[in-house]
Write a protein that holds these residues in place. Structure first.
Motif, PDB file in Angstrom:
ATOM      1  N   ASP A   1       0.885  -1.173   0.000  1.00 16.35           N
ATOM      2  CA  ASP A   1       0.000   0.000   0.000  1.00 16.35           C
ATOM      3  C   ASP A   1       0.913   1.211   0.000  1.00 16.35           C
ATOM      4  N   PHE A   2       0.919   1.948  -1.113  1.00 19.30           N
ATOM      5  CA  PHE A   2       1.870   3.035  -1.276  1.00 19.30           C
ATOM      6  C   PHE A   2       1.150   4.310  -1.687  1.00 19.30           C
ATOM      7  N   ALA A   3       1.549   5.421  -1.061  1.00 18.12           N
ATOM      8  CA  ALA A   3       0.920   6.709  -1.361  1.00 18.12           C
ATOM      9  C   ALA A   3       1.956   7.822  -1.345  1.00 18.12           C
ATOM     10  N   LEU A   4       1.687   8.838  -2.141  1.00 18.91           N
ATOM     11  CA  LEU A   4       2.445  10.091  -2.160  1.00 18.91           C
ATOM     12  C   LEU A   4       1.442  11.230  -2.106  1.00 18.91           C
ATOM     13  N   THR A   5       1.929  12.419  -1.784  1.00 20.79           N
ATOM     14  CA  THR A   5       1.050  13.586  -1.825  1.00 20.79           C
ATOM     15  C   THR A   5       1.420  14.448  -3.016  1.00 20.79           C
ATOM     16  N   PRO A   6       0.475  15.231  -3.529  1.00 18.35           N
ATOM     17  CA  PRO A   6       0.816  16.122  -4.645  1.00 18.35           C
ATOM     18  C   PRO A   6       1.906  17.120  -4.262  1.00 18.35           C
ATOM     19  N   GLU A   7       1.901  17.555  -3.016  1.00 18.88           N
ATOM     20  CA  GLU A   7       2.913  18.499  -2.542  1.00 18.88           C
ATOM     21  C   GLU A   7       4.306  17.864  -2.565  1.00 18.88           C
ATOM     22  N   TRP A   8       4.393  16.593  -2.133  1.00 23.04           N
ATOM     23  CA  TRP A   8       5.677  15.897  -2.124  1.00 23.04           C
ATOM     24  C   TRP A   8       6.207  15.762  -3.544  1.00 23.04           C
ATOM     25  N   ILE A   9       5.354  15.385  -4.473  1.00 21.55           N
ATOM     26  CA  ILE A   9       5.767  15.235  -5.874  1.00 21.55           C
ATOM     27  C   ILE A   9       6.253  16.570  -6.423  1.00 21.55           C
ATOM     28  N   ASP A  10       5.511  17.623  -6.153  1.00 26.20           N
ATOM     29  CA  ASP A  10       5.894  18.947  -6.651  1.00 26.20           C
ATOM     30  C   ASP A  10       7.235  19.398  -6.065  1.00 26.20           C
ATOM     31  N   GLN A  11       7.386  19.236  -4.761  1.00 27.26           N
ATOM     32  CA  GLN A  11       8.598  19.710  -4.084  1.00 27.26           C
ATOM     33  C   GLN A  11       9.837  18.885  -4.432  1.00 27.26           C
ATOM     34  N   ASN A  12       9.692  17.565  -4.574  1.00 19.11           N
ATOM     35  CA  ASN A  12      10.845  16.688  -4.753  1.00 19.11           C
ATOM     36  C   ASN A  12      11.149  16.295  -6.192  1.00 19.11           C
ATOM     37  N   ILE A  13      10.184  16.488  -7.088  1.00 18.68           N
ATOM     38  CA  ILE A  13      10.401  16.092  -8.484  1.00 18.68           C
ATOM     39  C   ILE A  13      10.200  17.271  -9.434  1.00 18.68           C
ATOM     40  N   ILE A  14       9.021  17.818  -9.454  1.00 18.94           N
ATOM     41  CA  ILE A  14       8.658  18.828 -10.453  1.00 18.94           C
ATOM     42  C   ILE A  14       9.512  20.094 -10.322  1.00 18.94           C
ATOM     43  N   GLN A  15       9.561  20.679  -9.124  1.00 24.66           N
ATOM     44  CA  GLN A  15      10.318  21.926  -8.947  1.00 24.66           C
ATOM     45  C   GLN A  15      11.809  21.759  -9.246  1.00 24.66           C
ATOM     46  N   PRO A  16      12.479  20.734  -8.706  1.00 19.81           N
ATOM     47  CA  PRO A  16      13.907  20.594  -9.032  1.00 19.81           C
ATOM     48  C   PRO A  16      14.168  20.406 -10.531  1.00 19.81           C
ATOM     49  N   LEU A  17      13.286  19.648 -11.213  1.00 16.79           N
ATOM     50  CA  LEU A  17      13.499  19.416 -12.638  1.00 16.79           C
ATOM     51  C   LEU A  17      13.119  20.629 -13.486  1.00 16.79           C
ATOM     52  N   ASN A  18      12.308  21.510 -12.958  1.00 16.59           N
ATOM     53  CA  ASN A  18      11.998  22.765 -13.655  1.00 16.59           C
ATOM     54  C   ASN A  18      13.031  23.835 -13.337  1.00 16.59           C
ATOM     55  N   GLY A  19      13.904  23.541 -12.379  1.00 21.29           N
ATOM     56  CA  GLY A  19      14.974  24.463 -12.009  1.00 21.29           C
ATOM     57  C   GLY A  19      16.289  24.003 -12.611  1.00 21.29           C
ATOM     58  N   PRO A  20      17.347  24.069 -11.811  1.00 23.00           N
ATOM     59  CA  PRO A  20      18.680  23.768 -12.348  1.00 23.00           C
ATOM     60  C   PRO A  20      18.991  22.277 -12.475  1.00 23.00           C
ATOM     61  N   GLU A  21      18.218  21.430 -11.837  1.00 17.33           N
ATOM     62  CA  GLU A  21      18.544  19.998 -11.816  1.00 17.33           C
ATOM     63  C   GLU A  21      18.225  19.333 -13.156  1.00 17.33           C
ATOM     64  N   GLU A  22      19.166  18.539 -13.633  1.00 16.73           N
ATOM     65  CA  GLU A  22      18.938  17.762 -14.850  1.00 16.73           C
ATOM     66  C   GLU A  22      18.252  16.436 -14.524  1.00 16.73           C
ATOM     67  N   ALA A  23      18.539  15.920 -13.326  1.00 14.26           N
ATOM     68  CA  ALA A  23      17.939  14.662 -12.871  1.00 14.26           C
ATOM     69  C   ALA A  23      17.790  14.725 -11.359  1.00 14.26           C
ATOM     70  N   VAL A  24      16.829  13.990 -10.849  1.00 12.33           N
ATOM     71  CA  VAL A  24      16.673  13.848  -9.402  1.00 12.33           C
ATOM     72  C   VAL A  24      16.650  12.365  -9.076  1.00 12.33           C
ATOM     73  N   VAL A  25      17.133  12.028  -7.890  1.00 15.32           N
ATOM     74  CA  VAL A  25      17.009  10.675  -7.363  1.00 15.32           C
ATOM     75  C   VAL A  25      16.153  10.780  -6.117  1.00 15.32           C
ATOM     76  N   ILE A  26      15.043  10.065  -6.134  1.00 20.49           N
ATOM     77  CA  ILE A  26      14.135  10.091  -4.984  1.00 20.49           C
ATOM     78  C   ILE A  26      14.137   8.717  -4.336  1.00 20.49           C
ATOM     79  N   THR A  27      13.900   8.701  -3.040  1.00 19.43           N
ATOM     80  CA  THR A  27      13.821   7.457  -2.287  1.00 19.43           C
ATOM     81  C   THR A  27      12.393   7.291  -1.803  1.00 19.43           C
ATOM     82  N   LEU A  28      11.792   6.177  -2.175  1.00 19.62           N
ATOM     83  CA  LEU A  28      10.414   5.909  -1.791  1.00 19.62           C
ATOM     84  C   LEU A  28      10.370   4.682  -0.889  1.00 19.62           C
TER      85      LEU A  28
END
Length: 171
Positions: free
Chosen positions: A111-138
């Motif tokens: 049973d796995f869940a994420l929040t829209p805020e977590w996705i935005d903060q940890n994936i979307i914003q960094p990739l729309n900024g200077p980051e070319e790639a992100v590594v996330i831990t779930l």
């Protein structure tokens, strides 16, 4: 076929959820022997069952450690793809770690869940900024049908925009 529309239908229809499961068995052939099945799909949550069947068992008739690890990858990857889409981002599992707490002797569920805020903060914003790639831990927990905590998986995903991918995809 628009995958997003298909996933949306599977959230509210038992028939479309069944069709989704049949499609996933064919689209991800490596997982077919496990017979994983999505039992609940929401906007930011997925629940997937691993049946207690011979192909998922180890030598002492418990759920196999590798089957539980694969379920951890499957649950996190499916939710990421359903939220991020298939066209904008490439996701690759970088590595994973597993902790095993209890021997599984019946069907179990990730049973796995994420929040829209977590996705935005940890994936979307960094990739729309200077980051070319992100590594996330779930982190994903797997419990058996009686609620016993069988395992905890830490799945590391590398996510890039397709525009930043340097290797070519074979046609």
């Amino acid at each position: 076929m628009d995958i997003r529309k298909f996933l949306e239908r599977a959230k509210t229809s038992a028939f479309h959820l069944w069709v989704l499961n049949q499609g996933l068995l064919r689209m991800v052939p490596f997982n077919k022997p496990h017979h994983f099945s999505v039992v609940a799909l929401e906007d930011y949550r997925v629940k997937i069952k691993i049946p207690f069947r011979r192909k998922n068992l180890n030598h002492i008739r418990g759920l196999h450690a590798c089957a539980l690890a694969t379920l951890s990858e499957y649950a996190t990857g499916l939710l990421l793809l359903s939220r991020l889409g298939f066209d904008a981002y490439r996701i690759i599992m970088q590595r994973f770690e597993m902790d095993y707490h209890y021997q599984g002797k019946m069907e179990a569920f990730a049973d796995f869940a994420l929040t829209p805020e977590w996705i935005d903060q940890n994936i979307i914003q960094p990739l729309n900024g200077p980051e070319e790639a992100v590594v996330i831990t779930l982190d994903v927990k797997i419990h058996d049908a009686q609620g016993k905590h069988l395992s905890t998986g830490k799945v590391y995903w590398q996510i890039k925009k397709w525009a930043n991918v340097k290797t070519r995809v074979a046609a």
